[in-house]
Design a protein around this motif. Structure first.
Motif, short mmCIF file in Angstrom:
data_model
loop_
_atom_site.label_atom_id
_atom_site.label_comp_id
_atom_site.label_asym_id
_atom_site.label_seq_id
_atom_site.Cartn_x
_atom_site.Cartn_y
_atom_site.Cartn_z
N ARG A 1 -6.64 -45.64 -40.59
CA ARG A 1 -7.03 -44.23 -40.53
C ARG A 1 -6.00 -43.33 -41.19
O ARG A 1 -6.32 -42.31 -41.79
N PHE A 2 -4.70 -43.73 -41.10
CA PHE A 2 -3.63 -42.88 -41.62
C PHE A 2 -2.98 -43.45 -42.88
O PHE A 2 -1.96 -42.93 -43.34
N LEU B 1 -2.72 -32.24 -38.67
CA LEU B 1 -3.68 -32.77 -37.72
C LEU B 1 -3.94 -31.70 -36.67
O LEU B 1 -3.02 -31.03 -36.21
N THR C 1 -8.00 -36.28 -30.67
CA THR C 1 -8.26 -37.72 -30.81
C THR C 1 -7.43 -38.31 -31.94
O THR C 1 -6.84 -39.39 -31.81
N GLU C 2 -7.36 -37.58 -33.05
CA GLU C 2 -6.57 -38.05 -34.19
C GLU C 2 -5.08 -38.05 -33.88
O GLU C 2 -4.34 -38.94 -34.28
N ASP D 1 -7.05 -32.25 -34.46
CA ASP D 1 -7.95 -32.89 -33.49
C ASP D 1 -7.15 -33.77 -32.54
O ASP D 1 -6.36 -34.62 -32.97
N ARG E 1 -6.53 -47.69 -36.28
CA ARG E 1 -5.69 -46.50 -36.29
C ARG E 1 -4.72 -46.51 -37.46
O ARG E 1 -4.35 -45.46 -37.98
#
Length: 442
Positions: free
Chosen positions: A426-427, A278, A282-283, A280, A423
């Motif tokens: 997302r992962f 990662l 935000t991420e 970013d 979230r």
């Protein structure tokens, strides 16, 4: 799986036995041999004698947790990237492991130690110090006690190695001297001779950075460290310098704490390794919130509240950084400690830096001493929008229960996948399957 025959050795000779007088503290360090892999070979008889690797998938940025001795002959070791291990030993049997099963056997082993002495200090799932000083709880010779421990552990279908000495430093180093099924005894009075020829890296607490400092002073062995100038090392390493000198000379005075209750955890944490780094912000922050939710649920499930938040960021296999902050009050709510974990990010990460692993932990469960707590007059998350915008007027507090309690109940009844935040989704397919193995962790 290794045979259950017993080996016994001393750093001096193979003749050390219970005829040798022991009139000093007797501290042992019991280390289970290739524990996770040995348990897998125990539970899968057809895997015995074959290379077994417990760890995350080579295709998902996994890491090796434990390798059987058969796999180690190919150069595979713990903490190695699974992709590297797969290249070194393509014929290995892979498994992601079962922490519940390992914990069960670990508790059985710790019970064996507790049969011998109440002074058992478990330092990880497969390792524990124990105090069998003659006259404290038994008149039996410490070597005979260690041999009995090894026999009883072998009856469980796994094996252990034990180091025995007058303090923890000697016991720890001795336990690593001969594996598997080794019993390395350092008789009272021979500590300095045992330690002197060993490299400084052999002693716990001396990592790469400390070793580099010692090497810059021309100190490469523990013998040289034991004779070092105290003031010089204190100037370079602070208060740890003189302490390292004493330990290197075998002069450490150790205390093995009485065994804590099995449910008494020192921390609750969770880590996630990502298939792809990662970068970013935000991420990364979303991932911290995702992990915080997992930790919060574990806290509530175990009836624990803590006040110390730890964030761990790993940029590569060998580069790891942590930051910590203590809250003013105990909590088990991720909406309280999660934002603090996010704040800690700025201390251990800079923009654009790759993040391979993230971890969030909560500790500070000790309620023996009351911490001074400054109660908040108003909790902003409990305010209505109109309340929050009024200045100088009394703000009202909602008495609604935390949302976490509702989601916990639903997950308990219908499964952990019944509710997922954005979230989490997302992962969902971006996490490595490496099994987290925290020490003294729930």
């Amino acid at each position: 799986m290794p045979p259950s025959s017993e080996k016994s050795a001393s750093f001096e000779s193979a003749d050390v036995n219970s005829a040798d007088r022991w009139d000093a503290p007797a501290i042992g360090l019991m280390d289970l041999d290739a524990f996770f892999a040995s348990v897998e070979q125990l539970d899968h008889p057809d895997w015995r004698g074959k290379p077994v690797i417990v760890g995350g998938s080579p295709h998902k940025r996994g890491v090796v947790s434990t390798a059987s001795y058969e796999a180690r002959t190919f150069g595979v070791h713990s903490a190695m990237p699974s992709a590297t291990a797969a290249r070194l030993c393509p014929q290995a049997i892979w498994t992601s492991g079962s922490y519940a099963r390992y914990k069960e056997l670990s508790q059985n082993v710790m019970s064996i130690l507790l049969d011998e002495t109440p002074l058992v200090e478990q330092v990880s799932i497969d390792e524990a110090f124990f105090d069998v000083t003659p006259g404290r709880f038994s008149r039996e010779h410490p070597i005979e006690i260690c041999r009995r421990i090894q026999r009883r552990v072998a009856e469980l279908g796994i094996t252990c190695s034990i180091g025995l000495g007058v303090n923890k430093t000697v016991a720890k180093i001795a336990s690593e001297r001969e594996k598997p099924r080794g019993l390395t005894v350092v008789l009272p009075g021979s500590e300095r001779r045992f330690l002197a020829p060993l490299p400084v890296e052999a002693m716990s607490g001396i990592g790469p950075s400390t070793a580099k400092v010692l090497h810059s002073f021309g100190i490469k062995t523990l013998g040289e460290l034991s004779r070092a100038n105290t003031a010089r090392l204190e100037g370079a390493l602070g208060v740890s310098g003189p302490r390292l000198i004493r330990r290197a000379g075998g002069l450490e005075v150790s205390v093995v704490s009485e065994a804590a209750a099995p449910s008494e955890a020192k921390s609750v944490s969770n880590e996630r390794t990502f298939k792809e780094d990662l970068t970013d912000e935000t991420e990364i922050r979303a991932a911290i919130r995702h992990i915080s939710c997992i930790v919060g649920r574990r806290l509530r499930k175990n009836g624990l509240k803590g006040c110390t938040v730890t964030l761990k960021v790993k940029n590569s296999v060998s580069s790891s950084h942590t930051a910590q902050k203590t809250l003013s009050a105990m909590t088990d709510q991720e909406d309280q400690f999660g934002p603090v974990a996010e704040e800690l990010l700025q201390e251990v990460w800079h923009n654009g830096q790759p993040v391979r692993l993230l971890g969030v932990g909560i500790s500070g469960f000790d309620t023996g001493a009351q911490r001074p707590i400054q109660p908040a007059l108003f909790d902003e998350q409990d305010l209505t929008p109109s309340d929050a915008t009024r200045q100088g007027k009394k703000k009202t507090r909602s008495h609604r229960p935390p949302l976490s309690g509702v989601t916990d109940a639903l997950k308990d009844k219908f499964g952990s996948d019944v509710i997922k935040y954005g979230r989490d989704l997302r992962f969902e397919d971006r996490i490595s399957d490496t099994m987290p193995m925290g020490k003294n962790d729930v």
